[in-house]
Design a protein around this motif. Structure first.
Motif: not given
Length: 581
Positions: A38-42, A63-66, A70-72, A77-79
């Motif tokens: 998930t790190e490189p996704f930011l 609309h989709w970027v925010p 949040m999903g990222l 956090g769970i992982a």
């Protein structure tokens, strides 16, 4: 991160202890991979957010970027929680298993090992060193896996964005690897010394607590204070050496990383001026580069924790690999009659200047009471330690009911023995569990009362706050010396072994207690083979045979009356003791 020679095999052995918990381990590693992915996704989201949302005003991306952000962070956090919790669970399990193995090996080590190692050093291995291993088995592995995947992911994104700029980072890899290797070498040596220093510190502390009465009476407080300060200061100096090596590692690595970033920013600025990159692409690249610094720094910091953990693992495995007591015997003697035969037994302690026992030969009949007397260092206690096989004869042999004890299993030999020593050993447990110890734990209260009465201990036990359920404290601290001795005698009575060894068993008793306990011992010794090591010669006058030792040899033997009439060594010892009294 460069690994030192031998590190791979050491770490592989450590990971073998993870095998029983492999599914939890793989679950933790899987969660780490998800966290790292998930790190490189930011930085990847920054490019469309700037180019599509701010520059081109694309409503779809606005609309989709925010929501994607949040999903990222939700997935991340769970992982991250699963990875850290599962890896710490595995690490604590591994440390517990290692401690259990170390403790199990301690209980099976020969007596000479304990002669060569202090109590504090051994405690430090089980408490401090084992805990340091967890750093190598969990924290280091967690950061190594997570940050390695993060670096790979960010580098992949950087190469995708601009391979020319990314190639600059490869220039700093060789000097960083050289620096890390040099620091690793120094940290490993320092951490080995730190393990030893911590053992010495624990030893000084243990001795000071155990000997606090002697320290106070003989004015040893300044001496022990200085000794503790010197040892503690050495630990501090080693810690500072470790801190210096670790602190020097980080800025050097960061300097090379900053050098690469400076070159990259310069080249990226030139490319932006020639329209070879967009604003979003440039910001995404710089963000990824900045994000790359944190995992690179953590990876460079791992050297300290890894070397500390591996140095501790060396110490832990060194104890686990110690050869246990030799137990080559195969025969089992269920219940001996008690015939003992010493046949030309010789024994020398390691680094001893002379034989502690020299061609000692003696036959003891079943049910016979034999007393060993002689000056200090004559070999009495050495002989008593050979029967339970705490030590093995240098030459000669000892037979029990005609069987060489070397051919009997250790459990078989010791199950036929009861031992009461000068240094009474009691456990921080109840009176009942100290008397009914080992396989006899759970003996009925009626039987405990019976043996306590025979040992003249019942009266004071019943006066304790909780009777037989009273906790005695460390080594029976709540009892007097004579009371501790009688608890130990009650333990021997309960075992009801055919061979009894009394090593100065009444030395800690006052005259009144000695008479009471001697009466109990007279009952205990009936129909048992008893080997008595006595300092007070008045307690062994009724022995069937008295053997006088001098420098490991028998110089006289006979009954009390025979030896007194002979006017030899025994008579001289008697006269000296009467004069002392």
């Amino acid at each position: 991160m460069h690994l030192l020679p031998g590190t791979t095999s050491l770490y592989s052995r450590l990971l073998r202890h993870v095998r029983p918990y492999r599914w939890e381990f793989f679950g933790a590693v899987g969660a780490m991979v998800v966290t790292a992915a998930t790190e490189p996704f930011l930085p990847a989201l920054l490019k469309p957010m700037l180019d599509k949302s701010f520059v081109h005003k694309d409503p779809h991306w606005m609309h989709w970027v925010p929501l994607m952000l949040m999903g990222l962070f939700f997935v991340r956090g769970i992982a991250n929680f699963i990875a850290k919790f599962a890896m710490n669970w595995v690490g604590n399990k591994v440390v517990m298993d290692l401690r259990q193995q170390m403790f199990g090996r301690l209980l099976h080590l020969p007596a000479r090992y304990f002669d060569d190692h202090s109590t504090g050093e051994l405690i430090s291995k089980l408490v401090y060193d084992a805990n340091q291993v967890m750093q190598a088995s969990t924290t280091v592995l967690t950061n190594l896996v997570t940050d390695s995947f993060v670096v790979v992911g960010l580098m992949g994104w950087l190469i995708y964005l601009n391979w020319q700029l990314t190639s600059v980072t490869l220039l700093v890899a060789p000097p960083i690897a050289w620096v890390v290797r040099k620091v690793n070498l120094r940290l490993r040596h320092i951490n080995r010394d730190t393990m030893s220093a911590m053992g010495n510190l624990t030893s000084v502390l243990d001795e000071s607590i155990q000997c606090q009465k002697v320290i106070k009476v003989f004015g040893g407080i300044p001496v022990e204070t200085d000794r503790f300060h010197e040892t503690s200061n050495w630990v501090r100096r080693l810690s500072m050496k470790q801190a210096a090596a670790s602190a020097a590692n980080v800025p050097i690595v960061q300097f090379f990383a900053a050098l690469a970033i400076a070159l990259i920013i310069g080249m990226a600025t030139w490319q932006a001026g020639t329209d070879q990159t967009t604003v979003g692409g440039f910001v995404s690249f710089i963000t990824a580069m900045i994000m790359l610094l944190a995992p690179v720094k953590r990876l460079s910091d791992l050297s300290e924790s890894l070397q500390r953990g591996l140095a501790a693992a060396e110490s832990v495995f060194a104890l686990i690999d110690q050869p246990p007591e030799t137990d080559e015997g195969t025969q089992v003697l269920e219940h001996a009659q008690g015939h003992l035969h010493f046949d030309q037994v010789c024994f020398a302690y390691p680094r001893g200047h002379r034989l502690a026992l020299d061609s000692f030969s003696l036959k003891i009949q079943a049910g016979q009471t034999v007393a060993l007397v002689g000056a200090s260092g004559s070999g009495k206690s050495t002989l008593a330690s050979l029967v339970p096989r705490f030590h093995n004869p240098t030459s000669g042999r000892i037979l029990l009911d005609g069987y060489p004890i070397a051919n009997l299993t250790l459990a078989s030999v010791r199950s036929n023995l009861a031992l009461v020593t000068q240094e009474v050993v009691l456990f921080n447990d109840t009176v009942a569990h100290n008397i009914g110890y080992g396989p006899l734990r759970g003996t009925s209260l009626e039987r405990l009362r019976e043996v306590a009465r025979a040992a003249h201990a019942l009266e004071f036990i019943e006066q304790l706050p909780d009777g037989f359920q009273t906790l005695l404290g460390e080594n029976g601290a709540r009892l007097s010396g004579g009371q501790r001795q009688r608890i130990a005698i009650a333990r021997a009575l309960l075992k009801n072994a055919p061979v009894l060894i009394l090593d100065e068993a009444t030395s800690a008793l006052d005259s009144e207690s000695e008479r009471a306990v001697q009466a109990a011992l007279d009952t205990l010794m009936e129909q048992r083979t008893t080997l008595v090591i006595a300092h007070r010669l008045s307690t062994i006058e009724k022995a069937d045979l008295i053997v006088v030792l001098d420098q490991g040899r028998i110089v006289e033997q006979g009954t009390h009356r025979e030896l007194m009439d002979r006017e030899g060594h025994y008579a001289k010892l008697q006269r000296l003791q009467v004069l002392d009294q």
